[in-house]
Design an enzyme around this catalytic site. Structure first.
Site, mmCIF file in Angstrom:
data_model
loop_
_atom_site.group_PDB
_atom_site.id
_atom_site.type_symbol
_atom_site.label_atom_id
_atom_site.label_comp_id
_atom_site.label_asym_id
_atom_site.label_seq_id
_atom_site.Cartn_x
_atom_site.Cartn_y
_atom_site.Cartn_z
ATOM 1 N N HIS A 25 21.251 -36.189 -57.454
ATOM 2 C CA HIS A 25 22.269 -36.680 -58.214
ATOM 3 C C HIS A 25 22.064 -37.134 -59.614
ATOM 4 O O HIS A 25 20.861 -37.440 -60.163
ATOM 5 C CB HIS A 25 23.058 -37.762 -57.331
ATOM 6 C CG HIS A 25 22.174 -38.911 -57.333
ATOM 7 N ND1 HIS A 25 21.363 -39.191 -56.026
ATOM 8 C CD2 HIS A 25 21.745 -39.946 -57.998
ATOM 9 C CE1 HIS A 25 20.616 -40.448 -56.090
ATOM 10 N NE2 HIS A 25 20.791 -40.845 -57.358
ATOM 11 N N ALA A 55 12.017 -20.996 -65.453
ATOM 12 C CA ALA A 55 11.363 -22.170 -65.487
ATOM 13 C C ALA A 55 11.916 -23.062 -67.025
ATOM 14 O O ALA A 55 12.233 -22.345 -67.996
ATOM 15 C CB ALA A 55 9.773 -21.844 -65.969
ATOM 16 N N ILE A 80 23.283 -27.971 -64.996
ATOM 17 C CA ILE A 80 24.356 -29.257 -64.897
ATOM 18 C C ILE A 80 25.602 -28.843 -64.623
ATOM 19 O O ILE A 80 26.382 -29.685 -64.391
ATOM 20 C CB ILE A 80 24.226 -30.248 -66.343
ATOM 21 C CG1 ILE A 80 24.467 -29.239 -67.567
ATOM 22 C CG2 ILE A 80 22.962 -30.857 -66.385
ATOM 23 C CD1 ILE A 80 24.674 -30.189 -68.625
#
Length: 164
Positions: free
Chosen positions: A102, A142, A147
């Site tokens: 979170h 990678a 988000i």
């Protein structure tokens, strides 16, 4: 989800990866404590050992309350951090130095944790934070920082992650 069947599928998927097999065997066994409070009491010594061995010695935070589908693979598990609210689908791959969890919101509360679909391949040094949904058959390159939601069947790279 049947913990025992997941255990055997994890072992099969991690063939030749002894560290991954050990981590996932211990993780699935610790998950038995999630089924009933009596089982948790009976396993309290094992749960303490799991916490110390996996987190302190191997450097992996994989809480027993994390929901993971069958066939989870962990390559080079060092510095892997997974929040207990994360949900993994089947046949996911995790690599080293990855953080999944979170984020802290402006009002000081925490967002929900990521929900990761089936057959998601997560590269090394990836951060997946916040209330995001990762679709099925996704590859995360990678060093990516995820988000926002990622749709099915795509590859994402970069900071912030973008579809290529």
């Amino acid at each position: 989800m049947n913990v025992i069947s997941s255990l055997f599928q994890d072992q099969k998927k991690n063939k030749g990866n002894l560290k991954g097999q050990i981590i996932l065997f211990m993780f699935r066994f610790a998950q038995l404590a999630n089924r009933h409070i009596l089982i948790a009491v009976l396993l309290c010594i094992y749960l303490a050992f799991y916490h110390v061995f996996i987190e302190w010695f191997l450097g992996i935070e994989l809480p027993r309350k994390t929901r993971a589908g069958k066939g989870l693979v962990i390559y080079h598990g060092q510095a892997l951090v997974v929040n207990q609210g994360v949900v993994f689908g089947d046949d996911c791959i995790l690599r080293n130095s990855t953080t999944i969890g979170h984020k802290i919101l402006k009002d000081g509360t925490f967002s929900a944790c990521p929900k990761i679909g089936n057959r998601v391949d997560i590269g090394a040094n990836v951060c997946i934070i916040g209330n995001v949904k990762i679709g099925n058959n996704v590859k995360i390159g990678a060093g990516a920082v995820v988000i926002k939601d990622i749709p099915d069947n795509c590859t994402v790279v970069g900071n912030p992650a973008r579809i290529i």
